[in-house]
Write a protein that holds these residues in place. Structure first.
Motif, PDB file in Angstrom:
ATOM      1  N   THR A 226       0.838  -1.205   0.000  1.00  0.00           N
ATOM      2  CA  THR A 226       0.000   0.000   0.000  1.00  0.00           C
ATOM      3  C   THR A 226       0.866   1.245   0.000  1.00  0.00           C
ATOM      4  N   THR A 362      -6.809  -0.572   0.043  1.00  0.00           N
ATOM      5  CA  THR A 362      -5.524  -1.052  -0.466  1.00  0.00           C
ATOM      6  C   THR A 362      -5.645  -1.518  -1.915  1.00  0.00           C
ATOM      7  N   ARG A 363      -6.693  -2.310  -2.192  1.00  0.00           N
ATOM      8  CA  ARG A 363      -6.883  -2.835  -3.561  1.00  0.00           C
ATOM      9  C   ARG A 363      -7.126  -1.705  -4.555  1.00  0.00           C
ATOM     10  N   THR A 366      -3.924   0.215  -5.240  1.00  0.00           N
ATOM     11  CA  THR A 366      -3.001  -0.580  -6.058  1.00  0.00           C
ATOM     12  C   THR A 366      -3.386  -0.467  -7.530  1.00  0.00           C
TER      13      THR A 366
END
Length: 476
Positions: A226, A362-363, A366
């Motif tokens: 992250t 976080t996803r 990303t």
């Protein structure tokens, strides 16, 4: 209970003072530094600073969160000391590996980063500074854990003042090049290290316990991606500008980025207070309506702030900077908008924190980092710095939209996304008009008309209704 609340309030005020103080020092010194350095020279400073920030993420590698967790997990002072010492030597080991890489391949690294093999000395100076700053950060982190707030603020502000004074002295009396500025930073880090040696000595006693280190890294490792994603979004544009344009363009864009960060003088205080405040009211019956008003109020303040920055940026650049940096004014407002969105996603993601679904953030970031790289790759070759601005704007708009959507699914706040989007789009139109008028040196009347347009659009949206809405009215 009351004493704990008072301590939270007092600590928050002190940390807010620290954040504002250090940012003001940086703001005041920026035109001083650029007065000594050409655009290309400042481009070198900016690139090295961005790589150093990435190396800092690698050095920390999520161990800040791991240390925070395990430090409070145990009451055993010896165990706590062991956690601190293991974190310290893990970080120092990473710095040592970086030193070894520069020893082995310094000229090649300098060529790749700075388009010349002759800046190896700058790499060494930055790594020495990073080493000393690593020790400083570990020590002040433990001070925060021990609620030694005054010491943290004192040492942090003192360090920033020393950096400012000694960097100026290095440029004035040593060398009017990046080397003079970086030497000033190194000497300030040495001075702080000496002043804090009594505090840090016990953390520097060599002590590696493999079970403890494995425990820390097992907690820390999942958090590192992250941090890297945020670094990519914040810095990748600079490297694309360097590759497809020039170091001079990097220097101008770097000045715009640093000035855009000044919006955090306002947002940092709110950001520090937001998490405890939102958690304290989340269980109240009318909390969704409270959050709805806050969402809209902060959005309006942010959008007006961006337009104000756009209006004032040419004056700031003319008054405080050399003529060669003047063109940076064009980018400051939209980069300030990016900085605001980086703050705003924390506000509109309360549902994800309440429901412990922060992994979604976080996803999303990303994916956003990959999107940012792709957009920079497509846009910067044709639009240079404007391509980087657009890439950053689109990246954060993407992240905010998806984070808001998911947060609404798990914790609904009665606020209109369509209205928020309408206001944001009209701010972009108005700000673009302001910058266009300034670029074409048209009458100030057209800037006033741009403001009038935005105000009219805000009134047309009936945003005032969002501040009058009450639960009883909604349920009737």
């Amino acid at each position: 209970m009351l004493s704990q609340i008072k301590r939270l309030g007092a600590d928050s005020l002190l940390y807010a003072f620290m954040n504002v103080g250090t940012k003001l020092i940086a703001f005041v010194m920026l035109p001083v530094y650029t007065n000594f350095l050409s655009k290309s020279q400042y481009g070198i400073v900016d690139i090295l600073d961005r790589w150093t920030s990435m190396l800092t993420f690698l050095v920390i590698f999520g161990t800040d969160s791991a240390l925070s967790f395990y430090y409070y997990e145990t009451k055993d002072e010896s165990k706590r000391l062991s956690y601190v010492q293991n974190v310290m030597y893990f970080r120092l080991f990473v710095v040592a590996v970086l030193f070894l890489l520069v020893v082995v391949a310094g000229p090649w690294i300098s060529e790749k980063l700075l388009q010349s093999p002759h800046y190896v000395d700058l790499l060494y100076v930055n790594l020495f500074t990073l080493l000393l700053d690593t020790i400083f950060v570990v020590a002040t982190t433990v001070m925060r854990f021990e609620f030694q707030t005054k010491k943290v603020v004192l040492f942090t502000v003192l360090k920033m003042l020393l950096v400012a004074v000694l960097s100026y002295a290095g440029l004035k009396f040593f060398s009017q090049t990046p080397a003079g500025m970086f030497m000033g930073r190194l000497i300030s880090s040495v001075a702080i290290f000496v002043l804090m040696l009594r505090v840090t000595w016990k953390y520097l006693k060599f002590r590696i316990e493999w079970p403890v280190l494995k425990e820390l890294l097992a907690y820390a490792a999942p958090l590192a991606p992250t941090s890297i994603a945020f670094w990519v979004i914040a810095n990748s544009s600079t490297f694309f500008i360097q590759h497809f344009a020039s170091l001079a363009d990097v220097g101008v864009f770097g000045v715009a980025l640093r000035l855009a960060m000044m919006i955090t003088l306002v947002t940092s205080g709110v950001q520090m207070a937001w998490r405890p405040y939102s958690m304290s009211v989340k269980d109240k019956k009318d909390s969704p309506y409270i959050f709805a008003k806050i969402y809209m109020a902060l959005l309006l303040l942010g959008l007006v702030g961006v337009m104000a920055i756009a209006t004032l940026s040419p004056w700031v650049m003319k008054t405080f900077f050399k003529p060669g940096y003047y063109e940076a004014y064009q980018y400051i407002a939209f980069l300030s908008c990016v900085t605001f969105l980086n703050f705003y996603y924390l506000i509109i993601s309360v549902g994800l924190f309440f429901k412990k679904e922060t992994g979604y953030i976080t996803r999303i970031f990303t994916i956003a980092a990959l999107l940012n790289i792709g957009l920079n790759f497509v846009l910067v070759p044709f639009l240079a710095s404007w391509g980087a601005v657009i890439a950053n704007m689109v990246t954060y708009v993407f992240a905010v939209i998806f984070i808001f959507r998911k947060s609404q699914q798990v914790y609904y706040v009665p606020v209109s996304f369509a209205k928020m989007a309408f206001l944001f789009v009209n701010m972009v139109i108005s700000t673009s008009a302001v910058i266009y008028v300034q670029e074409k040196q048209m009458s100030v009347l057209f800037i006033l008309l741009s403001w009038a347009y935005f105000i009219i659009m805000a009134l047309v949206s009936r945003v005032d209704r969002d501040f009058r809405r009450q639960p009883a009215l909604e349920n009737s």
